[in-house]
Design a protein around this motif. Sequence first.
Motif, PDB file in Angstrom:
ATOM      1  N   UNK A   1       0.849  -1.193   0.000  1.00 12.81           N
ATOM      2  CA  UNK A   1       0.000   0.000   0.000  1.00 12.81           C
ATOM      3  C   UNK A   1       0.881   1.238   0.000  1.00 12.81           C
ATOM      4  N   UNK A   2       0.266   2.376  -0.237  1.00  9.89           N
ATOM      5  CA  UNK A   2       0.975   3.651  -0.134  1.00  9.89           C
ATOM      6  C   UNK A   2       1.027   4.039   1.339  1.00  9.89           C
ATOM      7  N   UNK A   3       2.160   3.791   1.965  1.00  8.47           N
ATOM      8  CA  UNK A   3       2.284   4.038   3.403  1.00  8.47           C
ATOM      9  C   UNK A   3       2.395   5.529   3.726  1.00  8.47           C
ATOM     10  N   UNK A   4       2.525   6.351   2.696  1.00  9.12           N
ATOM     11  CA  UNK A   4       2.627   7.799   2.906  1.00  9.12           C
ATOM     12  C   UNK A   4       1.320   8.509   2.593  1.00  9.12           C
ATOM     13  N   UNK A   5       0.273   7.760   2.309  1.00  9.89           N
ATOM     14  CA  UNK A   5      -1.028   8.361   2.016  1.00  9.89           C
ATOM     15  C   UNK A   5      -1.560   9.066   3.265  1.00  9.89           C
ATOM     16  N   UNK A   6      -2.383  10.097   3.089  1.00  6.72           N
ATOM     17  CA  UNK A   6      -2.934  10.793   4.259  1.00  6.72           C
ATOM     18  C   UNK A   6      -3.942   9.924   5.003  1.00  6.72           C
ATOM     19  N   UNK A   7      -4.137  10.238   6.275  1.00  2.00           N
ATOM     20  CA  UNK A   7      -5.128   9.517   7.061  1.00  2.00           C
ATOM     21  C   UNK A   7      -4.631   8.167   7.541  1.00  2.00           C
ATOM     22  N   UNK A   8      -5.580   7.305   7.893  1.00  2.00           N
ATOM     23  CA  UNK A   8      -5.262   5.977   8.435  1.00  2.00           C
ATOM     24  C   UNK A   8      -4.937   5.009   7.293  1.00  2.00           C
ATOM     25  N   UNK A   9      -3.656   4.782   7.060  1.00  2.58           N
ATOM     26  CA  UNK A   9      -3.263   3.896   5.957  1.00  2.58           C
ATOM     27  C   UNK A   9      -3.694   2.454   6.203  1.00  2.58           C
ATOM     28  N   UNK A  10      -3.882   2.087   7.471  1.00  2.00           N
ATOM     29  CA  UNK A  10      -4.312   0.726   7.787  1.00  2.00           C
ATOM     30  C   UNK A  10      -5.687   0.411   7.195  1.00  2.00           C
ATOM     31  N   UNK A  11      -6.497   1.430   6.913  1.00  2.00           N
ATOM     32  CA  UNK A  11      -7.796   1.190   6.280  1.00  2.00           C
ATOM     33  C   UNK A  11      -7.640   0.485   4.938  1.00  2.00           C
ATOM     34  N   UNK A  12      -6.508   0.666   4.301  1.00  3.26           N
ATOM     35  CA  UNK A  12      -6.257   0.057   2.997  1.00  3.26           C
ATOM     36  C   UNK A  12      -5.986  -1.442   3.105  1.00  3.26           C
ATOM     37  N   UNK A  13      -5.925  -1.932   4.325  1.00  2.00           N
ATOM     38  CA  UNK A  13      -5.724  -3.358   4.562  1.00  2.00           C
ATOM     39  C   UNK A  13      -7.049  -4.118   4.700  1.00  2.00           C
TER      40      UNK A  13
END
Length: 233
Positions: free
Chosen positions: A36-48
Amino acid sequence: MLGCVALVATGCSLPFGQSDIPEDTPPLPGITQPAIDIHAPGRTADRMREWAEPIANETGIPVTSLEAYGNAAEVQRQQYPECGISWTTLAGIAGVESKHGQYRGSDVGPTGDVRPRIRGMALDGTRGNWEIKDTDGGRLDGDVTYDRAMGPFQFIPETWARFGVDANGDGVADPDNIDDAALSAARYLCDAAGGDMTTQEGWEKAILTYNSSRPYLIRVRNHANAYAINLRY
């Protein structure tokens, strides 16, 4: 050093034989978390979420907690690939320490906040614990006399001061947020292992630095390997 004694005893009755759980160290990595893009804004864990939901259904780990473990492992994979820490190791520790943030009725909210906050016993030198006088003025752990282990990964204040980071994008490093705590634990473990948790020596050194107990190490290993093969533990 974090909590000196695991907060939660793990004498769980299993719906399968102990022989079903591998005894590998390092534990099996399980289903690899997505890049995932770990530098994306907000809670990146949502992308999991898409990755986490089927594993959560099989293992009983809360989805939000599992997202946090996957996110922490992915951050380390991208930033410190030499460490090789797996989400299953993080899940194994959190399963032993706090039932993935659910100890004594606590709940993990959608942004990773664990409420009510989980606190260990006073580290006053009794009941097999180390004696650690207060180091944070009670600001984090609520105790102005002795330190207490905090949150789903049971950090003590002085360790959190060194390794604590923000992982859910709210700008605050919070030991009571499972995203922050999981990534902070991953950083701690990789440091304790000398940067390599892919070997038995490195993995065991890291876990024993986290908690200097061989029975604790075995409990973490068993949890981690059970989750790797999608079993409840």
